[in-house]
Design an enzyme around this catalytic site. Structure first.
Site, mmCIF file in Angstrom:
data_model
loop_
_atom_site.group_PDB
_atom_site.id
_atom_site.type_symbol
_atom_site.label_atom_id
_atom_site.label_comp_id
_atom_site.label_asym_id
_atom_site.label_seq_id
_atom_site.Cartn_x
_atom_site.Cartn_y
_atom_site.Cartn_z
ATOM 1 N N SER A 1 2.193 -0.061 2.359
ATOM 2 C CA SER A 1 1.170 0.021 1.091
ATOM 3 C C SER A 1 1.909 -0.507 -0.087
ATOM 4 C CB SER A 1 0.910 1.563 0.481
ATOM 5 O OG SER A 1 0.729 1.949 1.582
ATOM 6 N N SER B 1 2.574 5.288 -1.651
ATOM 7 C CA SER B 1 3.258 4.749 -2.688
ATOM 8 C C SER B 1 3.332 4.660 -3.562
ATOM 9 C CB SER B 1 2.858 2.949 -2.546
ATOM 10 O OG SER B 1 1.343 3.092 -2.385
ATOM 11 N N GLN B 2 2.018 5.975 -4.097
ATOM 12 C CA GLN B 2 1.710 6.539 -5.631
ATOM 13 C C GLN B 2 3.247 7.499 -5.865
ATOM 14 O OE1 GLN B 2 -1.438 8.860 -4.518
ATOM 15 N NE2 GLN B 2 -2.732 6.495 -4.450
ATOM 16 N N LYS C 1 -4.821 10.402 3.749
ATOM 17 C CA LYS C 1 -5.611 10.170 2.190
ATOM 18 C C LYS C 1 -6.881 11.521 1.980
ATOM 19 C CE LYS C 1 -4.454 5.710 1.735
ATOM 20 N NZ LYS C 1 -3.911 5.371 0.374
ATOM 21 N N ASP D 1 -6.338 1.593 3.120
ATOM 22 C CA ASP D 1 -7.716 1.798 2.722
ATOM 23 C C ASP D 1 -8.936 1.173 3.727
ATOM 24 O OD1 ASP D 1 -6.954 4.022 0.732
ATOM 25 O OD2 ASP D 1 -7.209 2.664 -0.937
ATOM 26 N N ARG E 1 -14.736 6.608 0.888
ATOM 27 C CA ARG E 1 -14.340 5.601 1.860
ATOM 28 C C ARG E 1 -15.389 5.389 2.877
ATOM 29 N NH1 ARG E 1 -12.051 2.962 -1.600
ATOM 30 N NH2 ARG E 1 -10.630 2.850 -3.062
#
Length: 429
Positions: free
Chosen positions: A192, A165-166, A338, A311, A384
């Site tokens: 996302s 989505s970035q 990620k 995430d 994370r």
């Protein structure tokens, strides 16, 4: 590294850190607005500071304080050096689009070893559709990236919706500079989406309007041309991604904790962590701006579609280890893109502790064992994973050693101190 030992009880009040996603978008929007903006409660994490650094390189004046950032935005300028964005994928993607609108010349954007492995080709291809010249220095679709200044010459761009989505956020934040109205058309189903809702929400506060297109044969976004970012005073809300580790800790351990600065009606997709733990059997109390937890709870395995919550996968994986039956994570192919391949890392590292985890192409199947054993865990410098594995270590027999704890500075700089403040048995060595 972190040394984590079994923890018997956690108790206290703890503030969730400010949202990383909101801070990124707000500081970049403020830098594009002509005038003074104040960001209250920003995340002073490494990734967001990378966005602030990139904005300075492009002409903004930014003063960073703990509780507020002061930004004086102006017209974009040609950077006088390479823009080093550290480990921030969000900064890389958004600034690649934005830097195309400098008055002339070129911008060069790069980062650390991890960043120089993150895919960029879909965004470069999208910018090409808009008439923008940008390319990878090694012709392999990854940073370093060179972007040439240029006007947007097309009013339509097609891009996949299922990778990052970035990429779409970058286009959303760049297309208001176009002389004409524009459309972003998605060629595959969107994943996302909540992150794009955050983008739309932040841009709206800074005077930029984006409309969603939902038609029978077309899905995407419409952006009016010749829009101007407007300065404002903006308060950053708490981060549900980071709060998920606090919530999971309370759910799994003997606990009486209150997590503050998380909002019931947040647009963050990761607020879904509340519904997930409830469906698993945790009777947590959600209020307007806090969550109260009195654990432990007897959890049961459930099936979880992570299309919009990538995430949360590391947190869910740990919860599944202590749930009755099977916890199934699916629609998570993008989780592999990620900071590292999080599906593989969760399966490999938690298995070292005795977890029963099967890795699938798009997810995980975790069969609860209710028993883990301390081990030495690799995190691939992924913040994370460090935080999720810390929870696992507090419930394991023996001692758990977690490498790469420095990475928590990306999203939760005082993670260790806050966890220790409620009684968690962890130490940095």
């Amino acid at each position: 590294m972190l040394i984590v030992k079994r923890t018997s009880e956690v108790k206290g009040i703890i503030n969730a850190p400010p949202s990383k996603s909101y801070t990124h978008r707000a500081v970049i929007s403020a830098s594009l607005a002509n005038g003074l903006s104040i960001l209250k409660n920003p995340l002073n994490g490494a990734d967001c500071l990378s966005s602030a650094h990139a904005c300075r390189m492009l002409g903004a004046e930014i003063t960073n304080e703990v509780e507020k950032w002061t930004i004086i935005g102006s017209k974009l300028k040609v950077p006088d050096n390479i823009i080093d964005i550290g480990n921030s994928g969000t900064t890389l993607r958004i600034i690649t689009g934005i830097s195309s609108q400098i008055p002339d010349g070129y911008a060069v954007i790069t980062g650390d070893d991890s960043i120089r492995k993150r895919p960029m080709q879909p965004l470069l291809d999208a910018l090409k559709q808009l008439g923008i010249e940008s390319f990878s220095t090694r012709n392999n679709g990854i940073a370093p990236i060179i972007v040439k200044a240029g006007k947007i010459t097309s009013n339509s761009v097609k891009i996949r919706g299922d990778m990052s989505s970035q990429f779409i956020t970058s286009l959303m934040m760049t297309l208001p500079f176009s002389e004409t109205d524009s459309e972003i058309i998605l060629t595959t189903p969107l994943k996302s989406e909540p992150y794009l809702n955050i983008t739309i929400d932040v841009l709206d506060k800074f005077g930029v309007k984006i409309e969603k297109i939902v038609e029978e044969n077309k899905t995407g976004y419409k952006i009016k041309g010749k829009q101007s970012y407007r300065p404002c005073e903006y308060t950053i809300e708490g981060d549900y991604s980071s709060a998920s580790y606090l919530i999971a800790t309370g759910v799994l351990l003997n606990s009486d904790i209150e997590v503050k600065n998380v909002f019931k009606n947040s647009k963050q997709g990761d607020r879904e962590i509340i519904e997930i733990v409830k469906k698993m059997g945790a009777d947590v109390e959600i209020n307007e701006n806090n969550v109260k937890i009195k654990g432990p709870y007897n959890l049961k395995g459930i099936e979880i579609d992570v299309t919009n919550i990538p995430d949360l996968v590391p947190t869910i994986a740990v919860l599944g280890c202590f749930a009755e039956g099977k916890t199934v994570v699916y629609n998570g192919e993008h989780v592999r893109l990620k900071e590292c391949d999080r599906l593989n890392a969760c399966a490999v590292e938690l298995s070292k502790m005795g977890a029963d985890i099967e890795e699938k192409p798009d997810g995980l199947i975790i069969t609860g064992t209710h028993k883990l054993t301390g081990s030495k865990l690799k995190t691939h410098d992924d913040h994370r994973l460090v935080m999720a594995f810390t929870i696992a270590g507090m419930l394991a027999d023996g001692e758990t050693v977690i490498e790469g704890e420095e990475s928590v500075k990306i999203s939760f700089p005082d993670f260790v101190d806050k966890m220790k403040s409620i009684g968690c048995n962890i130490e940095v060595i």
